[in-house]
Design a protein around this motif. Structure first.
Motif, PDB file in Angstrom:
ATOM      1  N   PRO A 255       0.987  -0.947  -0.024  1.00 54.64           N
ATOM      2  CA  PRO A 255       0.113   0.298  -0.074  1.00 54.64           C
ATOM      3  C   PRO A 255       0.814   1.347   0.072  1.00 54.64           C
ATOM      4  N   LEU A 256       0.446   2.179  -0.950  1.00 57.17           N
ATOM      5  CA  LEU A 256       1.273   3.237  -1.200  1.00 57.17           C
ATOM      6  C   LEU A 256       0.765   4.462  -0.119  1.00 57.17           C
ATOM      7  N   ILE A 257       1.841   5.230   0.516  1.00 53.58           N
ATOM      8  CA  ILE A 257       1.576   6.377   1.236  1.00 53.58           C
ATOM      9  C   ILE A 257       2.193   7.563   0.482  1.00 53.58           C
ATOM     10  N   TYR A 258       1.379   8.467  -0.189  1.00 53.73           N
ATOM     11  CA  TYR A 258       1.976   9.611  -0.849  1.00 53.73           C
ATOM     12  C   TYR A 258       2.123  10.866  -0.019  1.00 53.73           C
ATOM     13  N   ALA A 259       3.283  11.340   0.391  1.00 51.51           N
ATOM     14  CA  ALA A 259       3.517  12.622   0.987  1.00 51.51           C
ATOM     15  C   ALA A 259       4.041  13.678   0.258  1.00 51.51           C
ATOM     16  N   SER A 260       3.377  14.886   0.259  1.00 50.07           N
ATOM     17  CA  SER A 260       3.936  16.116  -0.536  1.00 50.07           C
ATOM     18  C   SER A 260       3.434  17.263   0.499  1.00 50.07           C
ATOM     19  N   MET A 261       4.411  18.191   0.506  1.00 47.72           N
ATOM     20  CA  MET A 261       4.091  19.489   1.142  1.00 47.72           C
ATOM     21  C   MET A 261       4.016  20.691  -0.067  1.00 47.72           C
ATOM     22  N   GLY A 262       3.761  20.297  -1.180  1.00 47.05           N
ATOM     23  CA  GLY A 262       3.359  21.009  -2.228  1.00 47.05           C
ATOM     24  C   GLY A 262       4.807  21.678  -2.750  1.00 47.05           C
ATOM     25  N   THR A 263       4.520  22.872  -3.417  1.00 52.93           N
ATOM     26  CA  THR A 263       5.807  23.457  -4.098  1.00 52.93           C
ATOM     27  C   THR A 263       5.854  24.897  -3.416  1.00 52.93           C
ATOM     28  N   LEU A 264       5.289  25.506  -2.309  1.00 54.82           N
ATOM     29  CA  LEU A 264       5.580  26.481  -1.647  1.00 54.82           C
ATOM     30  C   LEU A 264       6.076  26.206  -0.319  1.00 54.82           C
ATOM     31  N   GLN A 265       4.993  25.716   0.524  1.00 52.54           N
ATOM     32  CA  GLN A 265       5.617  25.715   1.856  1.00 52.54           C
ATOM     33  C   GLN A 265       6.391  24.466   2.095  1.00 52.54           C
ATOM     34  N   ASN A 266       7.213  24.066   1.454  1.00 53.51           N
ATOM     35  CA  ASN A 266       8.017  22.599   1.450  1.00 53.51           C
ATOM     36  C   ASN A 266       9.378  22.878   1.610  1.00 53.51           C
ATOM     37  N   GLN A 285       4.461   1.412   1.729  1.00 55.73           N
ATOM     38  CA  GLN A 285       5.565   2.252   1.221  1.00 55.73           C
ATOM     39  C   GLN A 285       5.262   3.677   1.239  1.00 55.73           C
ATOM     40  N   LEU A 286       6.105   4.447   1.867  1.00 55.41           N
ATOM     41  CA  LEU A 286       6.303   5.884   1.620  1.00 55.41           C
ATOM     42  C   LEU A 286       6.917   6.528   0.681  1.00 55.41           C
ATOM     43  N   VAL A 287       6.193   7.386  -0.139  1.00 56.99           N
ATOM     44  CA  VAL A 287       6.889   8.220  -1.239  1.00 56.99           C
ATOM     45  C   VAL A 287       7.090   9.442  -0.706  1.00 56.99           C
ATOM     46  N   LEU A 317       0.828   8.664  -9.238  1.00 55.32           N
ATOM     47  CA  LEU A 317       1.039   8.333  -8.200  1.00 55.32           C
ATOM     48  C   LEU A 317      -0.350   8.092  -7.339  1.00 55.32           C
ATOM     49  N   LEU A 318      -1.223   9.253  -7.681  1.00 57.08           N
ATOM     50  CA  LEU A 318      -2.296   8.787  -6.753  1.00 57.08           C
ATOM     51  C   LEU A 318      -3.376   7.814  -7.262  1.00 57.08           C
ATOM     52  N   GLN A 319      -2.822   7.354  -8.482  1.00 62.22           N
ATOM     53  CA  GLN A 319      -3.792   6.209  -8.807  1.00 62.22           C
ATOM     54  C   GLN A 319      -3.462   5.000  -8.185  1.00 62.22           C
ATOM     55  N   LYS A 320      -2.165   4.972  -7.565  1.00 61.04           N
ATOM     56  CA  LYS A 320      -1.627   3.924  -6.792  1.00 61.04           C
ATOM     57  C   LYS A 320      -1.839   4.026  -5.200  1.00 61.04           C
ATOM     58  N   ALA A 321      -2.265   5.242  -4.918  1.00 67.29           N
ATOM     59  CA  ALA A 321      -1.962   5.597  -3.493  1.00 67.29           C
ATOM     60  C   ALA A 321      -3.245   5.241  -2.369  1.00 67.29           C
ATOM     61  N   THR A 322      -2.930   4.884  -1.263  1.00 66.95           N
ATOM     62  CA  THR A 322      -3.891   4.550  -0.352  1.00 66.95           C
ATOM     63  C   THR A 322      -4.100   5.662   0.502  1.00 66.95           C
ATOM     64  N   LEU A 334      -7.700  18.092  -4.026  1.00 69.07           N
ATOM     65  CA  LEU A 334      -8.687  17.706  -5.125  1.00 69.07           C
ATOM     66  C   LEU A 334      -8.332  16.660  -5.999  1.00 69.07           C
ATOM     67  N   GLU A 335      -7.039  16.722  -6.311  1.00 68.90           N
ATOM     68  CA  GLU A 335      -6.426  15.488  -6.993  1.00 68.90           C
ATOM     69  C   GLU A 335      -6.475  14.135  -6.216  1.00 68.90           C
ATOM     70  N   SER A 336      -6.232  14.145  -4.752  1.00 68.26           N
ATOM     71  CA  SER A 336      -6.495  12.979  -4.016  1.00 68.26           C
ATOM     72  C   SER A 336      -8.003  12.469  -4.225  1.00 68.26           C
ATOM     73  N   LEU A 337      -8.862  13.477  -3.789  1.00 67.63           N
ATOM     74  CA  LEU A 337     -10.328  12.987  -3.907  1.00 67.63           C
ATOM     75  C   LEU A 337     -10.616  12.631  -5.371  1.00 67.63           C
ATOM     76  N   SER A 338     -10.253  13.231  -6.416  1.00 66.14           N
ATOM     77  CA  SER A 338     -10.572  12.562  -7.715  1.00 66.14           C
ATOM     78  C   SER A 338     -10.315  11.198  -7.848  1.00 66.14           C
ATOM     79  N   HIS A 339      -9.087  10.666  -6.957  1.00 61.95           N
ATOM     80  CA  HIS A 339      -8.699   9.425  -7.349  1.00 61.95           C
ATOM     81  C   HIS A 339      -9.332   8.674  -5.904  1.00 61.95           C
TER      82      HIS A 339
END
Length: 427
Positions: A255-266, A285-287, A317-322, A334-339
């Motif tokens: 199961p994939l955990i996708y972590a991102s703090m975006g492109t500004l507050q990162n 697996q954490l990405v 990656l969101l196509q595979k994320a849990t 919204l991209e997470s919710l779209s998946h």
């Protein structure tokens, strides 16, 4: 056919929303040109759209990266104040340079990001139609002050007079922070002999159509939006984004955990370390995507040996994320919710606390304000969202709502109707 001009900040979250709209307009036979600083050129060209540089002397190539580097270190009101300072600089440049550039190019209609409050003034000066695009959380102020300001993580509590008073006070704070931009717009309106704006925040937005990439289901109940405001659902499209290399062969099938703090507050690197530590021991697996903030080598020896990349193909990656661990930027949310992917949110600044409040309100995830973040609280939130079925069910409910909303196609239907008729398009 119509020549549309696009105006938005040259940051990833706003370009990723505006460019798909431009592509759909172009697909329907219209001419489309993004007017922006040099840093926006590569993304516009990759999306196949026309581009016209403005503000080249004030905003040389690489300016956005420097601004992002400073913004990425800030939190809370300090980050909001810094963001508004950028928008003030952009407003000054656009009001000075954009009219001539737009007129010379023969632009006949404008799509302007809602955060650029000068958009309506530019359109009125040029006497061309304006459509307002809400790329971030909608900024429309609630006249009853039942809706908390976008930069807060407060619950929606319309029956509480205390909550309403708190909201009202913070709307006043926001007006104070944004007053230099309003004063600048007022100055140009006087010089251009345009009708002065009254103290009505909505006067800065289109009176023909305002399109918002949120689905209505991902917003607190709104009673006082303009009749020409439309919830259309997200505008994300892989076709508008530059290809991003990613080592897919390193995915383990867990199961994939996708972590991102975006492109500004990162650039709050301790947050990535807390995320890695909180995921240790999970059968997953954490990405981690650093959002372009740094190279993976800058974060060596993270607990649990997660897969760390400078930038990730998020939609793939969101196509595979849990589960998504996110800063609660509206695009990632919204991209997470779209998946159909539930979330744990760590909001930092700007509209992220407001997005996180809606994540909790809709039941699609949990949220931990950055000021309260620690490994223990984060581990508990992750475990709760993974363990309890309600989060996944609610994420799937929002996925269905997004599918119904219409997205880019419906948004451009509204745009074309507004421009062709010159009349407000009622929701």
């Amino acid at each position: 056919m119509t020549h549309f001009g696009l105006l938005c900040p040259a940051v990833t979250g706003h370009l990723n929303t505006m460019l798909p709209l431009g592509q759909e307009l172009q697909r329907r036979g219209h001419q489309v040109t993004l007017f922006g600083i040099l840093d926006a050129q590569a993304k516009a060209m990759a999306a196949g759209l026309g581009f016209q540089v403005i503000g080249e002397s004030e905003f040389p190539n690489g300016w956005t990266a420097q601004w992002n580097a400073q913004q990425g270190k800030l939190k809370g009101v300090a980050a909001l104040r810094y963001t508004l300072s950028l928008f003030q600089e952009l407003a000054g440049m656009l009001l000075w340079e954009a009219p001539e550039a737009l007129k010379t190019a023969g632009v006949e209609a404008l799509l302007v990001d809602q955060v650029l409050l000068e958009g309506r003034t530019l359109a009125e000066f040029l006497n061309i139609p304006l459509i307002t695009v809400c790329s971030a959380l909608l900024l429309n102020e609630d006249s009853n002050h039942d809706i908390p300001p976008f930069f807060t993580n407060w619950d929606y509590n319309p029956t509480s007079s205390t909550a309403r008073l708190r909201n009202q006070r913070n709307y006043l704070l926001l007006r104070g922070l944004g007053q230099p931009i309003i004063d600048l717009i007022a100055q140009y309106r006087r010089e251009w002999n345009l009708t002065p704006h009254r103290l009505n925040h909505d006067e800065n937005f289109s009176q023909l159509a305002q399109i918002c990439q949120q689905p209505a289901e991902f917003e607190f109940p709104r009673q006082h939006l303009p009749p020409h405001f439309h919830f259309t659902g997200p505008y994300a499209s892989s076709a508008s984004r530059e290809p991003v290399p990613f080592p897919l062969e390193k995915l383990t099938g867990q199961p994939l955990i996708y972590a991102s703090m975006g492109t500004l507050q990162n650039r709050l690197f301790e947050v990535f370390r807390d995320i890695a530590q909180a995921c240790v021991g999970l059968d997953a697996q954490l990405v981690i995507s650093l959002g372009g903030a740094a190279s993976p080598e800058s974060l060596p020896d993270l607990p649990g040996n997660p897969l760390v990349v400078s930038y990730a193909p998020q939609l793939k990656l969101l196509q595979k994320a849990t589960l998504t661990i996110t800063h609660a930027g509206l695009n990632t949310t919204l991209e997470s919710l779209s998946h159909g992917v539930p979330m744990v949110a760590i909001p930092v600044a700007n509209d992220q606390p407001g997005v996180a409040a809606r994540i909790v309100w809709t039941g699609v995830g949990e949220a931990i304000p950055i000021a309260h973040l620690n490994v223990s609280s984060l581990r508990s939130a992750i475990a709760k969202v993974l363990r309890e079925d309600s989060y996944k069910k609610n994420a799937l409910r929002l996925q269905v709502a997004i599918g119904r909303a219409g997205g880019v196609s419906r948004a451009i239907d509204i745009v074309e109707q507004a421009v062709s008729t010159g009349k407000p398009v009622l929701a």
